[in-house]
Design a protein around this motif. Sequence first.
Motif, mmCIF file in Angstrom:
data_model
loop_
_atom_site.group_PDB
_atom_site.id
_atom_site.type_symbol
_atom_site.label_atom_id
_atom_site.label_comp_id
_atom_site.label_asym_id
_atom_site.label_seq_id
_atom_site.Cartn_x
_atom_site.Cartn_y
_atom_site.Cartn_z
ATOM 1 N N GLU A 63 -12.214 -0.564 -14.241
ATOM 2 C CA GLU A 63 -12.251 -1.656 -13.265
ATOM 3 C C GLU A 63 -11.856 -1.108 -11.898
ATOM 4 N N PHE A 64 -12.426 -1.696 -10.847
ATOM 5 C CA PHE A 64 -12.229 -1.182 -9.504
ATOM 6 C C PHE A 64 -11.971 -2.323 -8.526
ATOM 7 N N SER A 65 -11.126 -2.052 -7.539
ATOM 8 C CA SER A 65 -10.897 -2.997 -6.448
ATOM 9 C C SER A 65 -10.516 -2.208 -5.206
ATOM 10 N N GLN A 66 -10.485 -2.886 -4.082
ATOM 11 C CA GLN A 66 -10.165 -2.227 -2.814
ATOM 12 C C GLN A 66 -9.297 -3.145 -1.978
ATOM 13 N N LEU A 67 -8.172 -2.612 -1.525
ATOM 14 C CA LEU A 67 -7.276 -3.400 -0.694
ATOM 15 C C LEU A 67 -7.884 -3.617 0.679
ATOM 16 N N GLU A 68 -7.322 -4.568 1.393
ATOM 17 C CA GLU A 68 -7.829 -4.913 2.714
ATOM 18 C C GLU A 68 -7.735 -3.732 3.686
ATOM 19 N N ASN A 69 -6.784 -2.827 3.445
ATOM 20 C CA ASN A 69 -6.624 -1.680 4.340
ATOM 21 C C ASN A 69 -7.514 -0.498 3.970
ATOM 22 N N GLY A 70 -8.345 -0.634 2.928
ATOM 23 C CA GLY A 70 -9.292 0.411 2.555
ATOM 24 C C GLY A 70 -8.892 1.242 1.356
ATOM 25 N N MET A 71 -7.680 1.071 0.846
ATOM 26 C CA MET A 71 -7.232 1.853 -0.302
ATOM 27 C C MET A 71 -7.944 1.381 -1.573
ATOM 28 N N LYS A 72 -8.450 2.333 -2.371
ATOM 29 C CA LYS A 72 -9.157 2.016 -3.609
ATOM 30 C C LYS A 72 -8.184 1.994 -4.785
ATOM 31 N N VAL A 73 -8.419 1.083 -5.709
ATOM 32 C CA VAL A 73 -7.598 0.954 -6.920
ATOM 33 C C VAL A 73 -8.533 0.976 -8.120
ATOM 34 N N ALA A 74 -8.234 1.814 -9.088
ATOM 35 C CA ALA A 74 -9.060 1.930 -10.293
ATOM 36 C C ALA A 74 -8.156 1.992 -11.506
ATOM 37 N N SER A 75 -8.634 1.459 -12.617
ATOM 38 C CA SER A 75 -7.805 1.469 -13.825
ATOM 39 C C SER A 75 -8.668 1.365 -15.076
ATOM 40 N N VAL A 76 -8.071 1.805 -16.184
ATOM 41 C CA VAL A 76 -8.638 1.641 -17.519
ATOM 42 C C VAL A 76 -7.486 1.260 -18.442
ATOM 43 N N ASP A 77 -7.599 0.127 -19.101
ATOM 44 C CA ASP A 77 -6.549 -0.312 -20.024
ATOM 45 C C ASP A 77 -6.980 -0.005 -21.457
ATOM 46 N N LYS A 78 -6.358 1.030 -22.032
ATOM 47 C CA LYS A 78 -6.656 1.424 -23.412
ATOM 48 C C LYS A 78 -5.675 0.806 -24.402
ATOM 49 N N GLY A 79 -4.765 -0.036 -23.897
ATOM 50 C CA GLY A 79 -3.809 -0.696 -24.775
ATOM 51 C C GLY A 79 -2.615 0.155 -25.147
ATOM 52 N N MET A 416 -11.424 12.708 -22.634
ATOM 53 C CA MET A 416 -11.098 11.389 -22.107
ATOM 54 C C MET A 416 -10.132 10.625 -22.997
ATOM 55 N N ASP A 417 -9.832 11.127 -24.197
ATOM 56 C CA ASP A 417 -8.801 10.518 -25.033
ATOM 57 C C ASP A 417 -7.412 10.791 -24.485
ATOM 58 N N ASP A 418 -7.284 11.824 -23.656
ATOM 59 C CA ASP A 418 -6.010 12.154 -23.038
ATOM 60 C C ASP A 418 -5.849 11.306 -21.776
ATOM 61 N N ASP A 419 -4.799 10.486 -21.737
ATOM 62 C CA ASP A 419 -4.609 9.567 -20.607
ATOM 63 C C ASP A 419 -4.457 10.305 -19.285
ATOM 64 N N SER A 420 -3.744 11.427 -19.283
ATOM 65 C CA SER A 420 -3.539 12.176 -18.044
ATOM 66 C C SER A 420 -4.843 12.761 -17.521
#
Length: 462
Positions: A63-79, A416-420
């Motif tokens: 999932e992806f989003s972008q703050l008003e100041n231009g910073m990008k945020v990305a995440s994957v929730d594997k539980g 990709m199984d490794d979170d880091s």
Amino acid sequence: VPAPTFAPVKFQKEDVEAVMSELPSFNFYEIKEPEPNPYAASTLDKCILLDPPSPVLTAPKAEFSQLENGMKVASVDKGGLTARLGLYVNAGSRFENTSNFGVSNMVSMMSYASTAHLSQLRTVKTLEQLGCNATATCKAGREDIAYTVGVAREFMPLVVPLLVGNVLFPRLLPWEVQAATKKVKEAKSQLEADADAMVSDLLHKAAYCNNSVGFSPVASERCLPYFTPETIRAFLLDHFAPERMVLVGVNVKHDELSKWAMRSFADYNAIPAKKREVAKAVYTGGDLRMEGASPFCHLAVAMESGAWGQQDVAPITLLQTILGGGNASSCAPGSGVTSRLHTQVVKQSPYVESCAAFNTSYSDTGLFGVYGVSHPDKAGEMCASITKAMTGLTTVSKDELTRAKAMLKGSLYRQMDDDSVLMQDMGSQLLMSGRYGSPADFAKVIDAVTEADLAATAKKLL
């Protein structure tokens, strides 16, 4: 690779008490006494809950989003129970110049120090209380500086402001900067003691002599006069704008990560983005050698390859897989015993200890080559064998290509199984190209590569 859609996140003025009520229960000033575990005698086959909830299984997605100041945020929730958080900044040693050589390494050494909110002592004690003092790191690379933390996922709201504080309002106190100068010699000593890392550093210096990615991300003692609060602050002001940052989270809810990232910036004026001239990487080629502590000869033979995002990245990676690697001490299945380097280099000489192909991609260039270890007096023979194996890449059979595709795709999915690794991959891709390709996306690209593509790419490289 498809371009992700970034959901906009607007800055909001919120009630402080309401925000504080959302934080997990945590006392910054109290170290609790250990209590006996009431479930010490319980085994894993017995549930300790009287009314256990039914599991809710959801497939992880990016999932992806972008703050008003231009910073990008990305995440994957594997539980998972441990959240991996990384703040990646598009600033590194390639953006240094003669007035501040080594400054990116200095920035990393000043991480998790005093900020406008917390002293260095309180920052360190908070990380210890959260159980993430050993996982909180900052590493300066050639094109990025990465602040990373691994913490229990419920404490993510407490860690995000700590990460942002490093780049938004560091105090850079003179005595803290002075104390950090000791780390310069330590970092240089560690680099020289690690033969693999030292060869990589020398390889970049030879390939891109005195330009761009040829600048070392590890400061030398000659850089100590530049190790001042003013130099570090000037570098931050030039390069640490939110538009050049990506916040990545694994095993976190995306809405929560975006919300706390927004709250970390909402009440502060971020560094405005300055126009910067980025010198294009110029491949010069060359040869560098030095004496080391290892009794073996460590060497690398490389040539310029494609930049990240170009069409020949997939064929080059397949060529790397075909070359493979191996070492003299292991012949177990899966250790590369069928690869070209193992059969044509390692097995052909009892003096070769190990050999492996590599490919490193940057935003505008790359390096493709082979790294080998041998007895010093046989290094020339190993180098000749490596060169011969690389020139043979212009001919690849259909069966060899099919096997390489299967191996490469399997390696992608396992990594990709490794979170880091997943966090690093997302941050690097978004910084370099603004896009993110999942393993499934890259698998499709790999399947589309033909024998003709490999031959053309090998001829272009050689």
